[in-house]
Structure formats: structure tokens, C-alpha cells
Design a protein around this motif. Structure first.
Motif, mmCIF file in Angstrom:
data_model
loop_
_atom_site.group_PDB
_atom_site.id
_atom_site.type_symbol
_atom_site.label_atom_id
_atom_site.label_comp_id
_atom_site.label_asym_id
_atom_site.label_seq_id
_atom_site.Cartn_x
_atom_site.Cartn_y
_atom_site.Cartn_z
ATOM 1 N N PRO A 130 -0.478 -4.783 -0.975
ATOM 2 C CA PRO A 130 -0.331 -3.488 -1.539
ATOM 3 C C PRO A 130 1.046 -3.175 -1.917
ATOM 4 O O PRO A 130 1.992 -3.778 -1.373
ATOM 5 N N ARG B 260 4.398 -0.627 -2.085
ATOM 6 C CA ARG B 260 4.920 0.519 -1.497
ATOM 7 C C ARG B 260 5.405 1.328 -2.594
ATOM 8 O O ARG B 260 5.481 2.626 -2.309
ATOM 9 N N VAL B 261 6.179 0.888 -3.563
ATOM 10 C CA VAL B 261 6.731 1.702 -4.891
ATOM 11 C C VAL B 261 5.523 2.428 -5.426
ATOM 12 O O VAL B 261 5.918 3.511 -6.025
ATOM 13 N N HIS B 262 4.352 1.914 -5.690
ATOM 14 C CA HIS B 262 3.462 2.414 -6.432
ATOM 15 C C HIS B 262 2.168 2.532 -5.636
ATOM 16 O O HIS B 262 1.298 1.698 -5.502
ATOM 17 N N PRO B 263 2.335 3.864 -5.304
ATOM 18 C CA PRO B 263 1.204 4.007 -4.217
ATOM 19 C C PRO B 263 -0.218 3.954 -4.593
ATOM 20 O O PRO B 263 -0.631 4.133 -5.770
ATOM 21 N N GLY B 264 -1.180 3.185 -3.810
ATOM 22 C CA GLY B 264 -2.301 3.014 -4.200
ATOM 23 C C GLY B 264 -2.717 1.960 -5.030
ATOM 24 O O GLY B 264 -3.664 1.492 -5.702
ATOM 25 N N GLN B 265 -1.549 1.174 -5.428
ATOM 26 C CA GLN B 265 -1.742 0.029 -6.457
ATOM 27 C C GLN B 265 -1.588 -1.233 -5.659
ATOM 28 O O GLN B 265 -0.882 -1.160 -4.661
ATOM 29 N N PHE B 266 -2.021 -2.306 -6.236
ATOM 30 C CA PHE B 266 -2.074 -3.684 -5.655
ATOM 31 C C PHE B 266 -1.412 -4.751 -6.393
ATOM 32 O O PHE B 266 -1.726 -4.709 -7.421
ATOM 33 N N LEU C 64 2.977 1.618 2.866
ATOM 34 C CA LEU C 64 2.199 1.168 2.150
ATOM 35 C C LEU C 64 1.016 2.180 1.543
ATOM 36 O O LEU C 64 0.095 1.946 0.726
ATOM 37 N N HIS C 65 1.131 3.494 2.072
ATOM 38 C CA HIS C 65 -0.200 4.471 1.641
ATOM 39 C C HIS C 65 -1.487 3.940 2.118
ATOM 40 O O HIS C 65 -2.407 4.317 1.282
#
Lengths: 595, 595
Positions: free
Chosen positions: A184, A186-192, A581-582
Motif C-alpha cells: 500500500p 501512504r502518499v497515494h491513498p487507496g493505491q498500491f 496507509l488508509h
């Protein structure tokens, strides 16, 4: 602490009279007639140190406190052993150290198992105390061999003007292939990010960049259910070349294998290596990675029995399946009905409905199904199977796939059970001409047998749209002793063909662009013809070291449930970490509710 | 496609008359007097090919279709160039190829930028088309240099009997240190692996295992907010040794640096390398990684001004702070008040409240604060600052930390602005005797300056409980041209001391055991004294290559927001993937609600 002058295992008669300082671990301590003998071990081996009250009562007093696995610093003189006490079994067996000074650098509790190769230790205990397990000679040797093999490969490729280039570990998740490990952002919520299953796309892009010869010893990841010979993370020798072609690459790999087999095992490999087409490998061995260290090939009896009175055989052939058999040479007398029942259970695991058998005894084919065959059919079977007095024939009748799977596995099992395999040889071979795609009934579409970037054979290109299953790929697997050591292919290097390939695999134009657009874009800027191969380092080391467990070739491996018994990874993390990490964890409670 | 006989850049007058086959990319095409000239480029360099209608009109016809970056296969004869057309600037400039056959292997669209080092290209465009950016000579050279440096380090360590051993990438999250990248486990719901920030614990365990000399070129990960010289994943030369000690290790690293500087840059490094204690480095340079390629050291003026009439200075010293200055040699006339105002803004970023200044002009100290000092104080300042006519003195008065930060940064800025730095030298030095711990006001506890496994200096051990901040560590940083190239330490190898250390850092006994119990357990089974170092490969390559951007040393780097502009990682994944990992994403919508 005093610095050592020598390593324990390197001392010989040449050193007699010299003052030496050694450091190392206590392999064994023995008290005998007022003297104390300590076998001192370091990375190089071990040497015997004697403490004698007439030399130093002080050192002797300290030696009395010493136990197994203590860390010591010893100062003393190398002396020749007396005639009767020489031990020819160890390199340092003609000398010993007369201990003058002794310092205990660190102590040790009694280890949970002794640091030797002599006893079988429960693997879970070994993994929990991996730091002690790795002290055992066989593990030290395996790690050294792994290092030497890796170094040799690097040096070989360096001489061939390859460059090692590092590719990202945090990369993009793609739907093709195995399941990704995700990371996951942290900087781009919901992205992996995804951890790479291989650096496939990057190595192709490096060819687009004009590096021409790339390699990397690289960690790869697959989140699959683990079998004995799988690890969630594994190391790959990843190779890609431009302008070299399939033959050039295969020949280079053969040179590498020759050198490695010779240097590591003193084994002489003859080149060119044998080649089997995929079709032939499946036909003769029921496997695309045949172990050719023994015979017992699969014999197709379909033609012979297709009109026989044994309805199971006849109807299978009539329905488009096949009947194949193996000849278990000279074993007719050693397999009872009960034994064969066990083999039947075995083949059922591979989807076979049963296992038919015949024995050739007293110049006659015997067994419950013998009566269904005419003399002509019997002669046909005997001729095809090269049957001789005392042979046992085992038959599977089913679809082509089930016959290959079941009888191929049975052949391997019997090869091991009957000790037919010469463990001293290294049987390398190539399997070539793989199908480009195969139909996946679950996914209800074609999937790539290697990966979607594999180049079809030119002569089959016309069928790509009309009959994809018949198209052969410019793909090649390197097989060693029944293991797939690695696989490679020449790659598609033109956008149109790549687009056609994605279409064949059921991608919409948008999906193909979304997932692999950057690669297809790259193909439009002067992409050279290129291809490569990837070798599994863990497996290669396992075979070269003569081990049969991948975990023994990896310093800190995971268990079959992908856990590390030493560190207890994976583990729970804090709410703070999850929030950053949302993410929220959804764990099913025992009553089936989501938490 | 025909196999090439030579590489483009290797052809010289020696080859005149030879028939050659080449493959490569079109660097440039020119049409001149009915002829077509193509500069053909491969990994080795480039060569000029001429197509002449009198030699082959067929080849000329094909050549007319050729554009930049097309991939070609060319067959022709090496001929000497005529006198006036020789180009001494390129290695192949005395010859050219008379083209006889030409095949277009692949075409190319016009690239978004030209494949040369001549123009400044927007970095985002470079990263999106990284495969084209990597074709540029400077990027090819940097990747080659990176490979050569890595190979050299590996070979050096091999000769020193080090073994490369791979450690896990999927490991355990620990609360000490930077933020971990986490990897959710599918098999163990709600649990996570962490990607390693370094293989610290594993390399120590390998020492427990008796490998004695370990190294690894290894990818490490830190989920921190990125600065220009940080990447989320970076490569470390990780080294650990047993029984060698701090001096032995430092001396070995010096040998490595000598060899590397000589082979890569032809630069002769004198050993032993200079050493500064941490205290001295902070005192003289305001930095624990001083750039010693120029002087302008920080001079402590506290004693001189502590009773001066300038209250800001006097009260700062009285309150336990300090007053330090740098002498900007001969620049009095070049810095106006306005210029100095800009410098004042600069130091404020580092927490300084202001920047005081004096100029020594016409044999007199001038400036708004000059009037506050007695003649004796003025003489004292001039003597301490080695002041000469035309010098500018800049002062910061504040806490020790702010003075160091502000004046240290100002020194570096002025060194660059005034072009005082000799870019041709490689100034290696060691910084030693770091504090073991420092007080973290946010966390309200001591934290390890390096990490919790660092060995305190024996002579300071007594203070570990009474005054942790005063304890110095057996830690050493290798500094090159103002960059921290790497850091290392001797490690704690006894359970009791490690427990005491965790207590000092505020761990409960349970927490220490939960996180690091396996390491402390290992210490009880005969752990040797050990220590090591880790060098940052990306940064080392950056300095050796004379670049000033870490991204230029990495084939496929991430941006400052940890994105890959080429593949668009990170990206969204499917619900299915999230469900398999037992995760839900909590993304705040624009109105602040959780989705």
C-alpha cells in the motif's frame, strides 16, 4: 580481544613450531588424564587445542569453564601429534595446538541441537533457531556453494559483456500471471505497488534502451499457495539480450551450464544439449520437464487397443482420449495386487479413473484384463512396450492431459521407488516449441503459457487469430534432472503483433493500453529484436548441492504457510501504521462476522 | 536477421577492407550529393555508413526510408575516409562503412527528445520516456559506471573472503527507525510483512551463525517523505564481520575506497583517511558529514564576545548558547546589505533568529554591530577568525544546535556560491565517536542515533544508565565530499547489555522481547564480537559519476511523490485483490468523510 593470526582449519604440519592466535567456537571439549582437549571451529574448519597444566595451569583453569559453542580466543604453539593420535580424517589431524593463553569471549547455553550433520532435526526447530542451524557444516557448505555459483554466473556474464542493471521492487500490479504481493502507498491513498513476479517489462525496456545485454540476480515474489519447492520470495538469474536470437542465447546458456557443472560438481556436460519439443516431451514423458536420468518412457498403446474387447480402452480411444503404458522392467514379481492398488490410489490424485495392469510371466501376459485382448493385440503390446519375461505394464486410459499427468507422475514415483535414478549425473535438456497459449476453462479464454510477450513462431503466425491453440511459441525451457531450471523466449517487439496477442488473450483495447500501454508505446521507438531467459537460482543450487528441499538453499526461508519461524513474520502492526496507509483490516471472526 | 560481425564503435583503420555486418540504431541521417550518410549506433558507440547508388541502388532506396532511431542491419565494407572528411573527435572517425545491403529491422516514430546530451530535457518527460532517456550517452555511461563500481566492490570483498548471502525481503515490521513499507499477508489475515530498511538483524544473525564475513548488495526501503537525495527504495552495500574490530574494518573500507577512486576516477586517495570525532566535526563544520573540500570553518567566538556590549551575543552565551562565525575571505566588497539580508533569510530557515556581520575594511572592523565591541574584543575576533583586509565575517548566536545547523548550511551555500569547491577531488573522511543516543523531545525519550544494536564505547559504559546522552558509540560514518556515504558500528553481542540498551531507549521488557527477542536469544548461544558498515550505492555512484541527482544513477527511479511516471505505479487494484488480503481502503473524500 587479540587479532587472530590463522584460521583454524588451515593449520598443517608446515606450521609446526609457530606461535598462533585463533578465535572460534568450541565444537567439543574432552577431559583426559588431567589434560583438556578442545576442538576449536571457525569458518575454515577446526583444530584441536590441548591445555596442559605443565604448560599453563591458568589456561587450564579457564578451559575447565568452557562448554560447547563458547567463543574463545586461544594463543598457543602448533605441535605435531604423536604417532598414535594422528587423525587422517580431518585436514588438521596431524597437528594440534598447545594452548598457552585462553580467553572466553562469549559463553553459550546448551544449544537445542548439536552443531553437526549427524542427526535428523525437526525442521521447525531448525527454522526457529536458524542461526544455529546455519552453523552446521552442511548448511555452511550449501551457503558457500550458493555464493560460488552466483559469483560464477556473474563472472561468466561479465565476460560475455552483460551488464547487471537493477530494476524496481516497488512496481505496478498487473492482472496477468500469478497473484501479486501488494504494497500500500501512504502518499497515494487507496493505491498500491506490487512486488515484481519478474522484471519482465523492465528488462524488455532496457533492450529498447539499447543496453543489448542485461542481467540481474534479482528477488521475485509470488503470492501463491506454497508447495515444497516454492517460496513466496525467490531469486532469479534474469537475462535479456538484443540481436542474439534463440540459437545464440541457448548456446550461451549451454556454455554457462558446462562451466558450472564442471566447476561445482566436476561433471562433464556434453553439448549441444538434447532438445525435445514440448509435444515430444509430453508424449514420451508426460511432462514438459522430463527427468531423463532413467527410461520407462510412456508408450502410446491407443492404436493397438482401440478395437480391443476391453471396453474401457476402446471407448477412451473412440472418445478422443488415449491409452498409454509404462513398462516397469522386471518388477512383475515384486508388485502384488495390493501394491498395485496403492499405485492406483496414486494415479487417481492426478485425475485418472484407474490403473490397468498386465504382467509378462512364464511367457504369457497375465492379469485381470489379459483375457480381453486378442493374441495379435497382445503381441502388439509386447512389441510396443519391448516386453520381456518378468515385466510389469501399467496402463492409464483417459484424456490426453490426464494420461500425461497421471502416468508422468507414476513414472517419476517408480523411478524413485525402484532406485532407477543415477544421482551422480546432471541431465540438462531443452524443451522447445511450447504452445503460445492454452485455453483456460475457468477463465473461459486463452491464457499465455509463458507470458503475453512471447513471440509466436513465424510459420505459425497465420493461425494466431483462427486457431491460437495451434500456434507454437519461440519459447524454451531449460530442464535439469526433472526440474524446470528456467524458461525463456524471444519477445514480441512490434506494437501490432503485441496488440494482436492481447486481443487473443481476451484483453479489450482499453485494458491492454491501461496495463501495458507504456510497453507498446516503447515498441514504436526503434525496438530491437530481443529475448532472454530466467533461471531459478534456488532450484539450481538445490540440485547442484544434492539437496531436495529449497529451504535448505536459502539462509532465512519461509515455511509452507509463508511464515518466518525465527522472526515471527508476518505480524500485526499498529493502528497508526494502518491509518497512515488508509487501510482497515477485515478479519472474519469465528462466527463468520466481519470485524 | 543476419548476425552482426562487429560492434559499431569498435571499428578502426585496422579493419579497412573487411566485410562487416552491423546492427544498431540510426543516430543521424544526412543526404548529400546523391549519397546518404547514416550514423549507426550500438552499445559500443557509432560509425558512419555511406550509401552510394554506384555501390547499391537497392540499399540506397531503403536508406531513403530511414529516420532517426530506426533499427537497422547493415552489410558493407570498411573503407578509409578521405583526408578532408576525417573526424578526429570520434574513435571511428578515420573510417566509414560502404553500405551494400540494408535491412530495416524496426522503425521509430520521432522521439519526444533527441537522443543526445546536448539539450536540457524536462525531467518528467525523461522519466515518462525513460527507455529513450536511457539511450542518451550520459545515462548509458552512468549505468555502466554503476555496474563497474558494483562489480569492483563484489570482487574486492570476494578477495577478502567475504560471502554474499541473501536475506529476506518479506520480513518483520519493527517500531524503531524509519517508517516501514508494509506487505499484507493473504494467508494470515490482518498480518503484515515489512520490506527491510536494512538487513541489520539478519546480518547480525549470520555472524551468530559463524559466517564471519558477510556482504550483500541489497535493496532497502524507507517510506519517508522524499527529498532530492532520497528514494523509497535504494541499494546498500551491506557488510558485517566477526572478530575484526573497528580499526580492522575501517582499514579494509579505506583499501576499497582507494581502489575504487583509482579505477573509476583515476584519483589517488591518501590513507589513512582523516578522522574527525563527531564533536569536532560539529564544532568545526556544524555538520556530521563535513565537506572538507574547502575551508571557511566555524570559529567559536563565545569566549571573546561573552561580555561584550552587544547584548544579543552576551546574553546568548550567558544562557548557555554560543556565538560562532565564519570568515568569508576577501568578500567584504562583494556583499551588500541586501545580499546579507538574503543570507539572513537563508539561515532563518535553519532556526537562526538572525545573522550578524562585520567587514574588515581599511584596517577596521565595520558594520552596524562594530560599535558594541572593545578594541580588545575586536582584536580577539580578528585573531580567532584570521581576519585580513577585505574579509567578511558572518555570526550566528543561538543554541549549539541552531548555530551548527544554520552556520553549517551557510558555509556550504557560500562554498558553492563562491565556487570554492574543487570538484575534481574526492575527500573521504571518517566521523567517529558519535553519541550513542540523543533525546527526542517529541517521543519524550532517548532514541538511538544509529540503531539500538550499536555498541557503546567501553570507557563510557558506566554512564549508560546515569547519563545516556554522554555515552559515545563505537560508530563510524564514512563521508565523501559532504555526503554520508555510509555508516557502521560495532554491535552489542551480549544479552545483558542489549537489554540495558533497550531499557535506555524506553522499551518495556515485554516490548523488547516481543520485537527483538529472537536476537537476544541468539546472543546466548556463543555470539562473536561483530560489527559492520553499510554504504549507499546510489549516492556513491552519483558522486563518482559527478552527477547531482540520485535519480540519474537509477535505471527506473521514483519521483519525489514516490511514483513511477513510466508505469504509473502505484495504482488502484481490484476489489478481488483487496478482499483476498482482508483489506478495505479508507480514503477521505473531498468533504472530509471517510469513504
Amino acid at each position: 580481544m587479540s587479532e587472530r593470526t590463522h584460521h583454524c582449519g588451515t593449520l598443517t604440519e608446515k606450521h609446526v613450531g609457530e606461535e598462533v592466535k585463533l578465535t572460534g567456537w568450541v565444537q567439543k571439549r574432552r577431559d583426559l588424564g588431567g589434560l583438556i582437549f578442545i576442538d576449536l571451529r571457525d569458518r575454515s574448519g577446526q583444530v584441536q587445542v590441548v591445555f596442559n597444566p605443565e604448560v599453563s595451569s591458568e589456561a587450564l583453569d579457564i578451559a575447565e569453564k568452557v562448554r560447547s559453542e563458547f567463543v574463545l580466543s586461544v594463543k598457543g604453539t602448533v605441535i605435531a601429534r604423536e604417532e598414535g593420535t594422528i587423525n587422517e580424517n580431518v585436514p588438521t589431524g596431524r597437528i594440534e595446538i598447545q594452548g598457552k593463553e585462553l580467553e572466553i569471549i562469549n559463553s553459550s547455553k546448551t544449544p537445542p541441537f548439536s552443531i553437526s550433520d549427524d542427526n535428523e532435526i525437526n525442521e521447525d526447530v531448525r527454522l526457529k533457531y536458524r542461526y544455529l542451524d546455519l552453523r552446521r557444516p552442511i548448511m555452511q557448505e550449501t551457503m558457500k556453494l550458493r555464493y560460488r555459483v552466483t559469483k560464477m554466473i556473474r563472472d561468466f556474464l561479465d565476460q560475455q559483456e552483460f551488464m547487471e542493471i537493477e530494476t524496481p521492487m516497488l512496481t505496478k500490479s498487473t492482472p496477468e500471471g500469478a497473484r501479486d504481493y501488494l504494497v500500500p502507498s501512504r502518499v497515494h491513498p487507496g493505491q498500491f505497488y506490487a512486488l515484481p513476479q519478474s522484471p519482465q517489462l523492465f528488462k524488455q525496456l532496457l533492450m529498447v534502451s539499447g543496453f543489448e545485454r542485461y542481467f540481474q540476480v534479482v528477488r521475485c515474489f509470488r503470492d501463491e499457495d506454497l508447495r515444497a519447492d516454492r517460496q513466496p520470495e525467490f531469486t532469479q538469474i534474469d537475462i535479456e539480450t538484443s540481436f542474439l536470437g534463440q540459437e545464440g542465447l541457448m548456446s550461451m546458456m549451454e556454455d554457462l551450464m558446462v562451466q558450472m557443472a564442471s566447476e561445482v560438481r566436476g561433471f562433464s556436460v556434453q553439448t549441444p544439449l538434447p532438445r525435445l519439443t514440448y509435444a515430444e516431451a509430453m508424449e514420451r514423458y508426460g511432462s514438459d520437464k522430463p527427468d531423463t536420468r532413467f527410461g520407462m518412457e510412456l508408450i502410446n498403446a491407443s492404436e493397438i487397443v482401440k478395437e480391443s474387447g476391453f471396453k474401457v480402452f476402446a471407448s477412451t480411444v473412440l472418445d478422443g482420449g488415449e491409452v498409454k503404458a509404462i513398462n516397469v522392467k522386471g518388477q512383475a514379481g515384486n508388485y502384488s495386487r495390493k501394491d498395485i492398488d496403492l499405485l492406483t490410489e496414486f494415479v487417481k490424485r492426478y485425475g485418472a479413473k484407474g490403473l490397468a495392469w498386465l504382467k509378462f510371466e512364464e511367457n504369457e501376459l497375465k492379469g485381470p484384463i489379459a483375457k480381453f485382448f486378442t493374441d495379435e493385440e497382445k503381441q502388439g503390446l509386447l512389441a510396443a512396450l519391448e516386453g520381456e519375461e518378468g515385466d510389469l505394464f501399467l496402463f492409464v486410459a483417459d484424456s490426453k492431459k490426464v494420461v500425461a499427468d497421471a502416468l508422468g507422475a507414476l513414472r517419476l514415483k517408480l523411478g524413485k521407488d525402484l532406485d532407477l535414478i543415477d544421482e551422480s549425473v546432471l541431465n540438462f535438456l531443452w524443451v522447445v516449441d511450447f504452445p503460445l497459449v492454452e485455453y483456460d476453462d475457468d477463465a473461459n479464454r486463452y491464457v499465455a503459457l509463458h507470458h503475453p510477450f512471447t513471440m509466436p513462431k513465424e510459420e505459425d503466425l497465420d493461425h494466431l487469430e483462427s486457431n491460437p491453440g495451434a500456434v507454437r511459441a519461440k519459447a524454451y525451457d531449460l530442464v535439469l534432472n526433472g526440474y524446470e531450471l528456467g524458461g525463456g523466449s524471444q519477445r514480441i517487439y512490434q506494437r501490432e503483433l503485441q496488440e494482436k496477442m492481447f486481443k487473443t488473450l481476451g484483453f479489450t483495447e482499453e485494458a491492454a493500453k491501461e496495463e501495458f500501454g507504456f510497453l507498446m508505446d516503447a515498441f514504436e521507438y526503434g525496438t530491437p529484436p530481443h529475448g532472454g531467459i530466467a533461471l531459478g537460482l534456488d532450484r539450481l543450487v538445490m540440485i547442484l548441492a544434492g539437496r531436495n528441499n529449497l529451504r535448505d538453499t536459502i539462509a532465512f526461508p519461509k515455511t509452507a504457510s509463508a511464515s518466518c519461524l525465527l522472526t515471527n513474520a508476518p505480524s500485526h502492526v499498529s493502528e497508526k501504521q494502518l491509518n497512515e496507509l488508509h487501510l482497515a483490516v477485515k478479519v472474519e471472526k469465528e462466527n463468520g462476522q466481519k470485524a
